[in-house]
Design a protein around this motif. Structure first.
Motif, PDB file in Angstrom:
ATOM      1  N   LYS A  12     -14.215 -38.172  56.440  1.00 25.28           N
ATOM      2  CA  LYS A  12     -14.820 -37.224  57.252  1.00 25.28           C
ATOM      3  C   LYS A  12     -14.397 -35.822  56.770  1.00 25.28           C
ATOM      4  O   LYS A  12     -13.000 -35.659  56.752  1.00 25.28           O
ATOM      5  CB  LYS A  12     -14.497 -37.325  58.831  1.00 25.28           C
ATOM      6  CG  LYS A  12     -15.075 -36.315  59.768  1.00 25.28           C
ATOM      7  CD  LYS A  12     -14.669 -36.494  61.138  1.00 25.28           C
ATOM      8  CE  LYS A  12     -15.040 -35.378  62.036  1.00 25.28           C
ATOM      9  NZ  LYS A  12     -14.746 -35.385  63.387  1.00 25.28           N
ATOM     10  N   LEU A  13     -15.107 -34.705  56.437  1.00 21.46           N
ATOM     11  CA  LEU A  13     -15.039 -33.426  56.054  1.00 21.46           C
ATOM     12  C   LEU A  13     -15.330 -32.619  57.072  1.00 21.46           C
ATOM     13  O   LEU A  13     -16.203 -32.574  57.664  1.00 21.46           O
ATOM     14  CB  LEU A  13     -15.562 -33.112  54.733  1.00 21.46           C
ATOM     15  CG  LEU A  13     -15.348 -31.861  54.476  1.00 21.46           C
ATOM     16  CD1 LEU A  13     -13.900 -31.499  53.983  1.00 21.46           C
ATOM     17  CD2 LEU A  13     -16.357 -31.338  53.027  1.00 21.46           C
ATOM     18  N   THR A  14     -14.389 -31.725  57.826  1.00 25.62           N
ATOM     19  CA  THR A  14     -14.502 -30.888  58.839  1.00 25.62           C
ATOM     20  C   THR A  14     -14.491 -29.362  58.187  1.00 25.62           C
ATOM     21  O   THR A  14     -13.451 -28.833  57.604  1.00 25.62           O
ATOM     22  CB  THR A  14     -13.448 -31.068  59.899  1.00 25.62           C
ATOM     23  OG1 THR A  14     -13.481 -32.250  60.290  1.00 25.62           O
ATOM     24  CG2 THR A  14     -13.750 -29.946  60.971  1.00 25.62           C
ATOM     25  N   ILE A  15     -15.500 -28.812  58.351  1.00 27.71           N
ATOM     26  CA  ILE A  15     -15.611 -27.329  57.711  1.00 27.71           C
ATOM     27  C   ILE A  15     -15.541 -26.417  58.883  1.00 27.71           C
ATOM     28  O   ILE A  15     -16.075 -26.447  59.896  1.00 27.71           O
ATOM     29  CB  ILE A  15     -16.936 -26.986  57.164  1.00 27.71           C
ATOM     30  CG1 ILE A  15     -17.358 -28.085  56.125  1.00 27.71           C
ATOM     31  CG2 ILE A  15     -17.113 -25.729  56.550  1.00 27.71           C
ATOM     32  CD1 ILE A  15     -16.580 -28.211  54.736  1.00 27.71           C
ATOM     33  N   GLY A  51      -4.887 -32.579  69.700  1.00 29.07           N
ATOM     34  CA  GLY A  51      -5.822 -31.429  69.770  1.00 29.07           C
ATOM     35  C   GLY A  51      -5.610 -30.356  70.773  1.00 29.07           C
ATOM     36  O   GLY A  51      -6.363 -29.278  70.814  1.00 29.07           O
ATOM     37  N   SER A  52      -4.351 -30.154  71.154  1.00 24.03           N
ATOM     38  CA  SER A  52      -4.182 -29.058  72.351  1.00 24.03           C
ATOM     39  C   SER A  52      -3.749 -28.032  71.543  1.00 24.03           C
ATOM     40  O   SER A  52      -3.193 -28.024  70.135  1.00 24.03           O
ATOM     41  CB  SER A  52      -2.976 -29.477  73.206  1.00 24.03           C
ATOM     42  OG  SER A  52      -1.772 -29.807  72.488  1.00 24.03           O
ATOM     43  N   ILE A  53      -4.152 -26.556  71.990  1.00 23.11           N
ATOM     44  CA  ILE A  53      -3.948 -25.535  71.109  1.00 23.11           C
ATOM     45  C   ILE A  53      -2.609 -24.731  71.920  1.00 23.11           C
ATOM     46  O   ILE A  53      -2.737 -24.407  73.230  1.00 23.11           O
ATOM     47  CB  ILE A  53      -5.126 -24.737  71.001  1.00 23.11           C
ATOM     48  CG1 ILE A  53      -6.195 -25.574  70.469  1.00 23.11           C
ATOM     49  CG2 ILE A  53      -4.844 -23.416  70.420  1.00 23.11           C
ATOM     50  CD1 ILE A  53      -7.384 -24.919  70.145  1.00 23.11           C
ATOM     51  N   PHE A  58     -10.159 -20.226  62.263  1.00 26.19           N
ATOM     52  CA  PHE A  58      -9.839 -21.418  63.191  1.00 26.19           C
ATOM     53  C   PHE A  58      -8.321 -21.481  63.151  1.00 26.19           C
ATOM     54  O   PHE A  58      -7.620 -21.357  62.327  1.00 26.19           O
ATOM     55  CB  PHE A  58     -10.375 -22.511  62.272  1.00 26.19           C
ATOM     56  CG  PHE A  58     -10.282 -23.968  63.200  1.00 26.19           C
ATOM     57  CD1 PHE A  58     -10.919 -24.069  64.150  1.00 26.19           C
ATOM     58  CD2 PHE A  58      -9.201 -24.686  62.736  1.00 26.19           C
ATOM     59  CE1 PHE A  58     -10.760 -25.483  64.792  1.00 26.19           C
ATOM     60  CE2 PHE A  58      -8.825 -25.908  63.209  1.00 26.19           C
ATOM     61  CZ  PHE A  58      -9.806 -26.507  64.496  1.00 26.19           C
ATOM     62  N   PRO A  59      -7.804 -21.700  64.424  1.00 23.64           N
ATOM     63  CA  PRO A  59      -6.451 -21.759  64.857  1.00 23.64           C
ATOM     64  C   PRO A  59      -5.770 -23.237  64.382  1.00 23.64           C
ATOM     65  O   PRO A  59      -5.335 -23.790  65.205  1.00 23.64           O
ATOM     66  CB  PRO A  59      -6.178 -21.818  66.454  1.00 23.64           C
ATOM     67  CG  PRO A  59      -7.412 -22.160  66.827  1.00 23.64           C
ATOM     68  CD  PRO A  59      -8.445 -21.882  66.001  1.00 23.64           C
ATOM     69  N   SER A  60      -5.944 -23.541  63.058  1.00 22.73           N
ATOM     70  CA  SER A  60      -5.282 -24.769  62.530  1.00 22.73           C
ATOM     71  C   SER A  60      -3.633 -24.821  62.697  1.00 22.73           C
ATOM     72  O   SER A  60      -3.289 -26.060  63.092  1.00 22.73           O
ATOM     73  CB  SER A  60      -5.601 -24.997  61.229  1.00 22.73           C
ATOM     74  OG  SER A  60      -5.149 -23.984  60.222  1.00 22.73           O
TER      75      SER A  60
END
Length: 70
Positions: A33-36, A51-53, A41-43
């Protein structure tokens, strides 16, 4: 070629396009899976497991890892 101001942007964008195209091809080939994401984006602030930020991340904390206890 990149010294030419008129061609520099077009050439560098084409290089990134080819890189992205190759990634998409390889991911399709191997079933990955490739996520663009966009530029902002706050990686670094996003936990890779849940997945929490984290809203404020200082420079002394280069990677955000949420403590998960099972």
């Amino acid at each position: 070629m990149l010294a030419n101001r008129k061609l520099a942007k077009a050439i560098s964008e084409l290089g990134f396009y080819e890189f992205r195209r190759q990634l998409e091809y390889k991911c399709e080939l191997y079933g990955s899976k490739l996520t663009i994401v966009d530029r902002w984006f706050p990686s670094s602030k996003t936990c890779s497991s849940c997945g929490s930020i984290k809203s404020n991340l200082s420079l002394s904390d280069p990677i955000y890892r949420r403590d998960v206890r099972i």
